[in-house]
Write an enzyme that holds these catalytic residues in place. Sequence first.
Site, PDB file in Angstrom:
ATOM      1  N   ASP A  56      -6.788  -6.742   5.296  1.00 14.29           N
ATOM      2  CA  ASP A  56      -6.109  -7.068   4.049  1.00 14.29           C
ATOM      3  C   ASP A  56      -6.813  -6.211   2.990  1.00 14.29           C
ATOM      4  O   ASP A  56      -7.995  -6.398   2.727  1.00 14.29           O
ATOM      5  CB  ASP A  56      -6.303  -8.571   3.815  1.00 14.29           C
ATOM      6  N   LYS A  83      -9.209 -21.652   3.128  1.00 15.57           N
ATOM      7  CA  LYS A  83     -10.605 -21.348   2.788  1.00 15.57           C
ATOM      8  C   LYS A  83     -11.565 -22.502   3.077  1.00 15.57           C
ATOM      9  O   LYS A  83     -12.124 -23.128   2.167  1.00 15.57           O
ATOM     10  CB  LYS A  83     -10.693 -20.941   1.309  1.00 15.57           C
ATOM     11  N   ASP A 111      -0.136  -5.737   1.294  1.00 11.30           N
ATOM     12  CA  ASP A 111      -1.426  -5.046   1.335  1.00 11.30           C
ATOM     13  C   ASP A 111      -2.115  -5.178   2.690  1.00 11.30           C
ATOM     14  O   ASP A 111      -3.339  -5.148   2.768  1.00 11.30           O
ATOM     15  CB  ASP A 111      -2.340  -5.576   0.213  1.00 11.30           C
TER      16      ASP A 111
HETATM   17  P1  GTP Z   1      -5.368 -10.223  -6.490  1.00 15.54           P
HETATM   18  O1  GTP Z   1      -4.958 -10.390  -7.913  1.00 15.54           O
HETATM   19  O2  GTP Z   1      -6.480  -9.244  -6.334  1.00 15.54           O
HETATM   20  O3  GTP Z   1      -5.613 -11.521  -5.772  1.00 15.54           O
HETATM   21  O4  GTP Z   1      -4.156  -9.507  -5.696  1.00 15.54           O
HETATM   22  P2  GTP Z   1      -2.624  -9.943  -5.532  1.00 15.54           P
HETATM   23  O5  GTP Z   1      -2.062 -10.283  -6.845  1.00 15.54           O
HETATM   24  O6  GTP Z   1      -1.938  -8.828  -4.804  1.00 15.54           O
HETATM   25  O7  GTP Z   1      -2.670 -11.252  -4.654  1.00 15.54           O
HETATM   26  P3  GTP Z   1      -2.797 -11.394  -3.079  1.00 15.54           P
HETATM   27  O8  GTP Z   1      -3.681 -10.329  -2.539  1.00 15.54           O
HETATM   28  O9  GTP Z   1      -3.137 -12.779  -2.769  1.00 15.54           O
HETATM   29  O10 GTP Z   1      -1.300 -11.157  -2.632  1.00 15.54           O
HETATM   30  C1  GTP Z   1      -0.916 -10.929  -1.307  1.00 15.54           C
HETATM   31  C2  GTP Z   1       0.408 -10.180  -1.318  1.00 15.54           C
HETATM   32  O11 GTP Z   1       1.407 -10.974  -1.954  1.00 15.54           O
HETATM   33  C3  GTP Z   1       0.340  -8.883  -2.096  1.00 15.54           C
HETATM   34  O12 GTP Z   1       1.105  -7.926  -1.402  1.00 15.54           O
HETATM   35  C4  GTP Z   1       0.944  -9.209  -3.430  1.00 15.54           C
HETATM   36  O13 GTP Z   1       1.631  -8.096  -3.998  1.00 15.54           O
HETATM   37  C5  GTP Z   1       1.945 -10.293  -3.072  1.00 15.54           C
HETATM   38  N1  GTP Z   1       2.081 -11.254  -4.151  1.00 15.54           N
HETATM   39  C6  GTP Z   1       1.135 -12.099  -4.625  1.00 15.54           C
HETATM   40  N2  GTP Z   1       1.623 -12.846  -5.624  1.00 15.54           N
HETATM   41  C7  GTP Z   1       2.917 -12.461  -5.782  1.00 15.54           C
HETATM   42  C8  GTP Z   1       3.976 -12.862  -6.658  1.00 15.54           C
HETATM   43  O14 GTP Z   1       3.820 -13.731  -7.514  1.00 15.54           O
HETATM   44  N3  GTP Z   1       5.175 -12.234  -6.510  1.00 15.54           N
HETATM   45  C9  GTP Z   1       5.384 -11.264  -5.589  1.00 15.54           C
HETATM   46  N4  GTP Z   1       6.594 -10.689  -5.521  1.00 15.54           N
HETATM   47  N5  GTP Z   1       4.415 -10.844  -4.735  1.00 15.54           N
HETATM   48  C10 GTP Z   1       3.202 -11.449  -4.839  1.00 15.54           C
END
Ligand code: GTP
Length: 319
Positions: free
Chosen positions: A211, A154, A104
Amino acid sequence: MKALILAGGMGTRLRPLTFSTPKPLLPLLGRPMVMHIIDSLPGEVDTVVLAVSYMKDQLEDFFRKNDCGRRVVLVNEDEPLGTGGAIRNVRQHLDDTFFCFNGDIISSLDLSDLLSFHKRHGGIGTLSLWQVPDPSAFGVVGLDRDRIIDFQEKPVPGRAISDLINAGVYVFQPELLDHIPPGVVSLERQVFPKILDKGMHGYRFQGYWVDCGTPESYLRAQSELLEHGRSLNNAFVQGSKVIGLNYLDRANLKGCVVGPHVCALPGSSVADGSVVERSVLMEGATVGKDCTVKDCLLGPGAKVDDGKSVQGKVLAYFQ
Ligand code: GTP
């Protein structure tokens, strides 16, 4: 060379949009977020590995129907394994130096330059770093010249070790995999602090970085892309006023004022007497008569009824 994109998160902060679309497929100026990353990959990347979990069927379907000019491999996690666990889960595909992305991130990062920096400095990994005035919401990195010497997640405002944050774009050596334990693992919290002695470097860059994980940052990413030359206007404009830079793709705009920084996708419409600023209208979203819509994300088919004023809202069609 391979590029790994972490694309399995649930995107909870972008609900309700992410109830029906996985975050990597949400459109930024009409193109799925993840495609902005794939478009920016250097020529030597021939394979994109996507670590998926949440709504993986939609991602599979998208890449089956859309050729992105590179081999795409999707690897599923039955349950999300976290950013570290996701990397371990695709280890059979990682046998050489690889790029790794949070799925993202929208940025002006020059990936070829990042890769050269990594090769010049050696070590197990290079993190791209972005400077911010207030790093308290981010993962902060302490540097000694180009070498990373500390991490802080953080920090309390005023207690940050630097103003440089982890920008979520990396180059790693496959040895990284030896340091990720099985199960649900956070790369940032559980792995990075333990591999500092293996040589971690920080690559700073200028330009823009967003982000897109929250509604506010999604709109900021849209503004950055518009300001950096991605505007379009082929809308059906009948007696409407269009202000500033926008991405208006076959939208129906009738007797309204639109812009700046509005994206309106095919089939969306704005009716007489309405004002829309700094917002997204996805396919088929409609704004009725005499409405004011500011800083909003309207999902596919979402509707703002006549006479309504909405600001800072995320609306889906089923609300
Ligand atoms: P929020 O639920 O809003 O925090 O979003 P998110 O689930 O996408 O978490 P975050 O923004 O912290 O994740 C950053 C990137 O890592 C994003 O592109 C997510 O798709 C990816 N990501 C986060 N957790 C996982 C996971 O458990 N598995 C995989 N494959 N990607 C993950």
